[in-house]
Design a protein around this motif. Sequence first.
Motif, PDB file in Angstrom:
ATOM      1  N   GLN A  87      51.296  44.106  33.314  1.00  0.00           N
ATOM      2  CA  GLN A  87      52.510  43.900  33.664  1.00  0.00           C
ATOM      3  C   GLN A  87      52.556  43.553  35.371  1.00  0.00           C
ATOM      4  N   PHE A  88      53.858  43.432  35.790  1.00  0.00           N
ATOM      5  CA  PHE A  88      53.810  42.886  37.151  1.00  0.00           C
ATOM      6  C   PHE A  88      53.179  44.072  37.949  1.00  0.00           C
ATOM      7  N   ASP A  89      53.275  45.184  37.739  1.00  0.00           N
ATOM      8  CA  ASP A  89      52.677  46.313  38.625  1.00  0.00           C
ATOM      9  C   ASP A  89      51.405  46.551  38.664  1.00  0.00           C
ATOM     10  N   PHE A  90      50.777  45.750  37.549  1.00  0.00           N
ATOM     11  CA  PHE A  90      49.143  45.829  37.269  1.00  0.00           C
ATOM     12  C   PHE A  90      48.992  47.011  36.357  1.00  0.00           C
ATOM     13  N   SER A  91      49.777  47.568  35.856  1.00  0.00           N
ATOM     14  CA  SER A  91      49.757  48.428  34.523  1.00  0.00           C
ATOM     15  C   SER A  91      49.490  47.805  33.379  1.00  0.00           C
ATOM     16  N   LEU A  92      48.704  48.338  32.323  1.00  0.00           N
ATOM     17  CA  LEU A  92      48.540  47.506  31.352  1.00  0.00           C
ATOM     18  C   LEU A  92      49.445  47.527  30.319  1.00  0.00           C
ATOM     19  N   GLU A 137      40.223  40.088  25.976  1.00  0.00           N
ATOM     20  CA  GLU A 137      39.547  39.019  26.722  1.00  0.00           C
ATOM     21  C   GLU A 137      39.459  39.585  28.173  1.00  0.00           C
ATOM     22  N   TYR A 138      38.349  38.968  28.520  1.00  0.00           N
ATOM     23  CA  TYR A 138      38.092  38.957  30.047  1.00  0.00           C
ATOM     24  C   TYR A 138      37.445  38.082  30.686  1.00  0.00           C
ATOM     25  N   TYR A 139      37.846  38.232  31.926  1.00  0.00           N
ATOM     26  CA  TYR A 139      37.240  36.991  32.670  1.00  0.00           C
ATOM     27  C   TYR A 139      35.551  37.229  33.036  1.00  0.00           C
ATOM     28  N   GLU A 140      35.083  36.073  33.671  1.00  0.00           N
ATOM     29  CA  GLU A 140      33.555  36.120  33.755  1.00  0.00           C
ATOM     30  C   GLU A 140      32.887  37.508  34.557  1.00  0.00           C
ATOM     31  N   ASP A 141      33.983  37.805  35.656  1.00  0.00           N
ATOM     32  CA  ASP A 141      33.713  39.201  36.198  1.00  0.00           C
ATOM     33  C   ASP A 141      33.616  40.478  35.554  1.00  0.00           C
ATOM     34  N   THR A 142      34.072  40.336  34.240  1.00  0.00           N
ATOM     35  CA  THR A 142      34.379  41.135  33.378  1.00  0.00           C
ATOM     36  C   THR A 142      35.994  42.103  33.366  1.00  0.00           C
ATOM     37  N   ALA A 143      36.622  41.370  34.811  1.00  0.00           N
ATOM     38  CA  ALA A 143      38.023  42.130  34.761  1.00  0.00           C
ATOM     39  C   ALA A 143      38.871  41.683  33.845  1.00  0.00           C
ATOM     40  N   ILE A 144      39.762  42.719  33.245  1.00  0.00           N
ATOM     41  CA  ILE A 144      40.664  42.245  32.124  1.00  0.00           C
ATOM     42  C   ILE A 144      41.482  41.123  32.623  1.00  0.00           C
ATOM     43  N   LYS A 145      41.914  40.169  31.663  1.00  0.00           N
ATOM     44  CA  LYS A 145      42.809  39.167  31.805  1.00  0.00           C
ATOM     45  C   LYS A 145      44.294  39.417  32.152  1.00  0.00           C
ATOM     46  N   ASP A 146      44.867  38.586  33.061  1.00  0.00           N
ATOM     47  CA  ASP A 146      46.158  39.075  33.648  1.00  0.00           C
ATOM     48  C   ASP A 146      46.907  39.099  32.208  1.00  0.00           C
ATOM     49  N   ASP A 147      46.804  38.330  31.046  1.00  0.00           N
ATOM     50  CA  ASP A 147      47.817  38.497  30.036  1.00  0.00           C
ATOM     51  C   ASP A 147      48.178  39.776  29.680  1.00  0.00           C
ATOM     52  N   TYR A 165      54.931  49.558  43.406  1.00  0.00           N
ATOM     53  CA  TYR A 165      53.906  49.880  44.194  1.00  0.00           C
ATOM     54  C   TYR A 165      52.616  49.957  43.544  1.00  0.00           C
ATOM     55  N   PRO A 166      51.709  48.903  43.426  1.00  0.00           N
ATOM     56  CA  PRO A 166      50.236  48.816  42.488  1.00  0.00           C
ATOM     57  C   PRO A 166      49.548  49.935  42.772  1.00  0.00           C
ATOM     58  N   ILE A 167      49.521  50.800  42.058  1.00  0.00           N
ATOM     59  CA  ILE A 167      48.562  52.065  42.136  1.00  0.00           C
ATOM     60  C   ILE A 167      47.973  52.219  40.791  1.00  0.00           C
ATOM     61  N   TYR A 168      47.763  51.018  40.127  1.00  0.00           N
ATOM     62  CA  TYR A 168      46.869  51.209  38.943  1.00  0.00           C
ATOM     63  C   TYR A 168      45.643  50.447  38.849  1.00  0.00           C
ATOM     64  N   ASN A 169      44.791  50.922  38.027  1.00  0.00           N
ATOM     65  CA  ASN A 169      43.484  50.142  37.756  1.00  0.00           C
ATOM     66  C   ASN A 169      43.041  49.867  36.349  1.00  0.00           C
ATOM     67  N   PRO A 170      43.744  48.880  35.680  1.00  0.00           N
ATOM     68  CA  PRO A 170      43.675  48.665  34.257  1.00  0.00           C
ATOM     69  C   PRO A 170      42.326  48.755  33.712  1.00  0.00           C
TER      70      PRO A 170
END
Length: 295
Positions: A84-89, A71-81, A136-141
């Motif tokens: 993980q807390f470091d923004f990795s998948l 599932e994605y948001y309207e801007d096609t970003a992947i949903k936070d669900d 240290y958030p260095i990911y781009n899911p």
Amino acid sequence: MKFRTALILILFFLLFLVSCATTEKESRAPIVGIAWRDDTSSSAFKRVKEYLEEGGVEVIVLEKAMTADLEYYEDTAIKDDYLQFDFSLSSDAVDIVKTTENIIEPASLGKVDLVVFTGGEDISPYFYGDSYLSDYPIYNPDRDISDYLTMRLAMEKGIPIFGICRGMQMMAIYSGASLVIDLPQYFAERGEEEYRHRSVTDSYTFHSVTIVEDSFLSGLDLDRVASSHHQALLAGGSGDYKVLAVDGEIVEAIEIEPSSYGIQFHPEFFVDFKDSKEWCVSLEILKKVIAESMN
């Protein structure tokens, strides 16, 4: 007799079509698609684009690859669900990406002769079996998902691939390999200091590369390449790829048949130094890859 004549005519017609297609491919500039990234205004992207264009190709940026099983948001970003807390998948999200049959294919993929996967953020660890969580958030899911699905489509369709740094790491992961998640930590645990591939200020470092004999890179002078990474593929690991070059334990170049190549270093760094030997070598690598993709 009539059937035989008709069959011969059909064969000649098919050969004519193949000949026309080959002639058309040879007479036009190769089309190179850069796998989707969301920072096309950055200097890093512009440097890569200029590097590719110096190879005499037409460069386009592919659309984002997605899957209907997430599932994605309207801007096609992947949903936070799925994060993980470091923004990795999360592990579940990675499992979906690896197994989905509902891929939304980039519309431009069918137009390109070569897909280039460029450098960038670290790849979410669950893609290669690690559960490391970073503060240290260095990911781009979104890019992780798009890159993996685009690579899968390219491999299935037989479209050649050229991976640079993160791009080579994704190729290795796709082939079944794992990565060292942090080189300084890896070498520190062995009583060594390792900043040869990424400086303490996160900028580029320079080192030599040893080319495997009788490989795709044979004959090139890789005495000085530019690196900026702290994750790496180690020689002797798992994965369905051929090692083309190393720097000690670290794999610097790989090949995945047919006609897909990855390099850990950054040839595009030297686009600002076009009077250097390193630029000539960087351009030679690119031209070899392009030539292979057009065969």
